[in-house]
Design a protein around this motif. Structure first.
Motif, short mmCIF file in Angstrom:
data_model
loop_
_atom_site.label_atom_id
_atom_site.label_comp_id
_atom_site.label_asym_id
_atom_site.label_seq_id
_atom_site.Cartn_x
_atom_site.Cartn_y
_atom_site.Cartn_z
N PHE A 1 50.33 75.51 80.46
CA PHE A 1 51.43 76.11 79.70
C PHE A 1 52.19 77.14 80.52
O PHE A 1 53.43 77.14 80.56
CB PHE A 1 50.86 76.75 78.43
CG PHE A 1 51.85 77.56 77.64
CD1 PHE A 1 52.68 76.94 76.73
CD2 PHE A 1 51.98 78.93 77.82
CE1 PHE A 1 53.62 77.67 76.00
CE2 PHE A 1 52.89 79.68 77.10
CZ PHE A 1 53.72 79.05 76.19
N ARG A 2 51.46 78.02 81.19
CA ARG A 2 52.12 79.12 81.89
C ARG A 2 52.87 78.65 83.15
O ARG A 2 53.79 79.32 83.59
CB ARG A 2 51.10 80.20 82.24
CG ARG A 2 50.40 80.76 81.02
CD ARG A 2 49.67 82.04 81.29
NE ARG A 2 50.60 83.16 81.43
CZ ARG A 2 50.24 84.44 81.40
NH1 ARG A 2 48.97 84.77 81.23
NH2 ARG A 2 51.13 85.38 81.53
N MET A 3 52.48 77.52 83.70
CA MET A 3 53.15 77.03 84.90
C MET A 3 54.56 76.52 84.62
O MET A 3 55.41 76.53 85.52
CB MET A 3 52.32 75.91 85.54
CG MET A 3 51.07 76.36 86.25
SD MET A 3 50.17 74.96 86.98
CE MET A 3 51.35 74.40 88.22
N HIS A 4 54.81 76.02 83.41
CA HIS A 4 56.11 75.40 83.18
C HIS A 4 56.97 76.15 82.16
O HIS A 4 57.93 75.58 81.61
CB HIS A 4 55.95 73.92 82.79
CG HIS A 4 55.21 73.66 81.52
ND1 HIS A 4 53.90 73.25 81.49
CD2 HIS A 4 55.59 73.75 80.23
CE1 HIS A 4 53.50 73.09 80.24
NE2 HIS A 4 54.51 73.40 79.46
N GLN A 5 56.67 77.42 81.94
CA GLN A 5 57.53 78.23 81.08
C GLN A 5 58.75 78.74 81.85
O GLN A 5 58.70 78.92 83.07
CB GLN A 5 56.74 79.41 80.52
CG GLN A 5 55.63 79.01 79.57
CD GLN A 5 56.16 78.09 78.47
OE1 GLN A 5 56.94 78.50 77.63
NE2 GLN A 5 55.71 76.83 78.49
N PRO A 6 59.85 78.99 81.15
CA PRO A 6 61.03 79.54 81.84
C PRO A 6 60.74 80.96 82.31
O PRO A 6 59.92 81.67 81.72
CB PRO A 6 62.12 79.54 80.76
CG PRO A 6 61.37 79.55 79.47
CD PRO A 6 60.10 78.78 79.71
N PRO A 7 61.40 81.39 83.40
CA PRO A 7 61.17 82.75 83.90
C PRO A 7 61.73 83.79 82.94
O PRO A 7 62.74 83.57 82.27
CB PRO A 7 61.93 82.76 85.23
CG PRO A 7 63.01 81.74 85.05
CD PRO A 7 62.40 80.67 84.19
N ASP A 8 61.04 84.91 82.87
CA ASP A 8 61.49 85.99 82.01
C ASP A 8 60.77 87.26 82.45
O ASP A 8 59.61 87.22 82.86
CB ASP A 8 61.16 85.69 80.54
CG ASP A 8 61.91 86.61 79.58
OD1 ASP A 8 61.53 87.79 79.49
OD2 ASP A 8 62.87 86.14 78.95
N VAL B 1 60.57 75.70 88.09
CA VAL B 1 59.23 75.19 87.83
C VAL B 1 58.83 74.21 88.93
O VAL B 1 59.62 73.35 89.33
CB VAL B 1 59.18 74.49 86.45
CG1 VAL B 1 57.85 73.78 86.24
CG2 VAL B 1 59.41 75.52 85.34
N ASP B 2 57.62 74.35 89.41
CA ASP B 2 57.09 73.44 90.43
C ASP B 2 56.56 72.20 89.73
O ASP B 2 55.36 72.05 89.49
CB ASP B 2 55.98 74.16 91.21
CG ASP B 2 55.50 73.36 92.41
OD1 ASP B 2 55.98 72.22 92.60
OD2 ASP B 2 54.65 73.89 93.16
N GLN B 3 57.47 71.29 89.39
CA GLN B 3 57.10 70.15 88.55
C GLN B 3 56.05 69.24 89.19
O GLN B 3 55.12 68.80 88.50
CB GLN B 3 58.34 69.34 88.17
CG GLN B 3 58.08 68.32 87.07
CD GLN B 3 57.58 68.97 85.79
OE1 GLN B 3 58.17 69.93 85.28
NE2 GLN B 3 56.47 68.46 85.25
N PRO B 4 56.14 68.92 90.49
CA PRO B 4 55.06 68.10 91.06
C PRO B 4 53.69 68.75 90.92
O PRO B 4 52.69 68.06 90.68
CB PRO B 4 55.47 67.96 92.53
CG PRO B 4 56.95 68.11 92.52
CD PRO B 4 57.23 69.14 91.47
N ALA B 5 53.63 70.08 91.05
CA ALA B 5 52.35 70.77 90.88
C ALA B 5 51.91 70.75 89.42
O ALA B 5 50.71 70.59 89.13
CB ALA B 5 52.45 72.20 91.39
N VAL B 6 52.84 70.92 88.49
CA VAL B 6 52.50 70.83 87.07
C VAL B 6 51.92 69.45 86.76
O VAL B 6 50.89 69.32 86.07
CB VAL B 6 53.73 71.10 86.19
CG1 VAL B 6 53.41 70.81 84.71
CG2 VAL B 6 54.20 72.54 86.34
#
Length: 412
Positions: free
Chosen positions: A369-376, A393-398
């Motif tokens: 969850f925390r890897m693909h949240q928008p920055p804030d 977001v580092d989608q390949p890593a997610v």
């Protein structure tokens, strides 16, 4: 993309400004008092290496004096040079290249920085040596069972300067200096490149966010404030993050770069062989591709180590008997990581039955969850990890992490 590879700082010699009295014996064989090492252009910089190309001074005979160490900590921490070209860490005539006395290096598993290419270098003070933690030879360095995960950490001497640049589409966006002033004090300095690529200017105290034009696209980029540097570069992780045996255990230009540094005389005592198991490239990137032999778990744990392990690890001020100590460092058994079916200690972000890692369920896993949240800026509200200096977001890593979580059926 690939940019120019670095050159050996002394032509056919391994001798660089870390040692003195090197001989220019042909073919790289050691002269009197020299260090034996491969002598055919074994420069340390690999893909994206920012090695200076003007440092080759080896002649055809006699001893060679290295160039002076120009990359040193600013005398006044509060008044560093305003321009990167004035720091002594780059060639003032071409600030895109490292000074001759700065040694370029690579890491196996890079920190995610929105897909930026990176160039890294280190400058040791004259006579300074790197101390390598060795739990076998010096058990006092690793008093607890979990401390063994820090075996092979490199402790840089006072006066060290670490240099890292970030590039997109071959264009420099930022260069950071991280400097050791004394036994307990490191300081970071950030330089923002101009779009003409002539020089970079100091970012003084506050964060700076820009839309940087590379010529091919516009990049949303974040220049950290000085105080931000020490939020990730923490003492528990030995302050510098990439300089450790398992990250540096990497062949560059035909030679293991730890061997090369040992030949330079850079260590108090060189890491024992065989070297600690190397991290791997988790996903395809400018740093390289995952080895064909790498398992999904090796790729995942390499990523977690490089992107999470400097913070998510036991700390001196945390009682792990009362608070979960999610441990993301490489080399730990799965059951020792305190994440499988472990409830988050602070925030479940409204996820029912949330766990740091919920076997078979990325949707219930806080890690995913925390890897693909928008920055804030409000990290505790929105949850983005890493919390600083990332917009993408580092989608390949997610995808990699999610496939790994899905494959896990139960906790140890």
């Amino acid at each position: 993309m690939q940019v120019a590879r670095g050159l050996n700082l002394w032509g056919a010699l391994i001798c660089v400004p870390l040692i003195y009295g090197c001989s220019s014996a042909p073919g790289g064989s050691p002269g009197a008092g020299g260090s034996a090492a491969a002598g055919t252009g074994g420069g340390m910089a690999g893909t994206g290496g920012m090695a200076g190309t003007g440092g080759g001074m080896a002649g055809t005979g006699g001893s060679v004096s290295p160039p002076p160490q120009t990359c040193v900590p600013p005398a006044n921490r509060d008044m560093p040079p305003e321009k990167l070209s004035q720091t002594g860490c780059v060639n003032p005539a071409d600030p895109k290249t490292l000074a001759a006395s700065v040694v370029p290096y690579e890491v196996n598993s890079p920190l995610w920085s929105d897909g930026a290419d990176k160039q890294r270098g280190l400058a040791l003070p004259t006579g300074g040596k790197i101390h390598v933690k060795n739990c076998t030879a010096t058990p006092a360095e690793c008093p607890g069972a979990r401390d063994v995960a820090d075996d092979g950490k490199w402790v840089m001497p006072v006066g060290t300067v670490m240099v890292k640049s970030f590039l997109f589409d071959g264009k420099f966006v930022e260069t950071r200096l991280f400097v050791r002033y004394d036994a307990t004090t490191w300081a970071g300095f950030t330089y923002k490149w101009d779009e003409a690529q002539t020089d970079a200017t100091l970012v003084w105290t506050e964060r700076d966010e820009v839309m940087f034009k590379t010529g091919q696209r516009t990049v949303h980029w974040y220049y950290p404030a000085r105080r931000d540097c020490v939020k990730c570069h923490v003492p528990e992780a030995n302050d510098t993050l990439g300089t450790e045996t398992q990250q540096m255990n990497r062949v560059v230009n035909g030679m293991n770069q730890i061997d090369r540094l040992a030949a330079m005389g850079a260590f108090e005592v060189a890491p024992p062989k065989p070297y600690r198991a190397a991290l791997v490239a988790p996903v395809a990137s400018a740093a390289g591709n995952p080895p064909a032999s790498a398992t999904v778990e090796q790729r995942v744990t390499s990523y977690l180590h490089a992107n999470c392990g400097f913070c998510h690890r036991p700390k001196d001020d945390v009682d792990c008997t009362s608070e979960p100590c999610f441990d993301a460092r490489f080399g730990l058994p799965f059951g020792s990581r305190m994440m499988c079916n472990v409830r988050p200690s602070k925030n479940d972000f409204g996820i029912v039955d949330a766990a740091i890692l919920s076997p078979g369920s990325p949707a219930k896993s806080i890690m995913s969850f925390r890897m693909h949240q928008p920055p804030d800026d409000d990290v505790e509200k929105h949850g983005r990890m890493p919390p600083l200096a990332s917009y993408v977001v580092d989608q390949p890593a997610v995808d990699l992490i999610n496939s790994w979580i899905t494959s896990i059926t139960s906790c140890p």
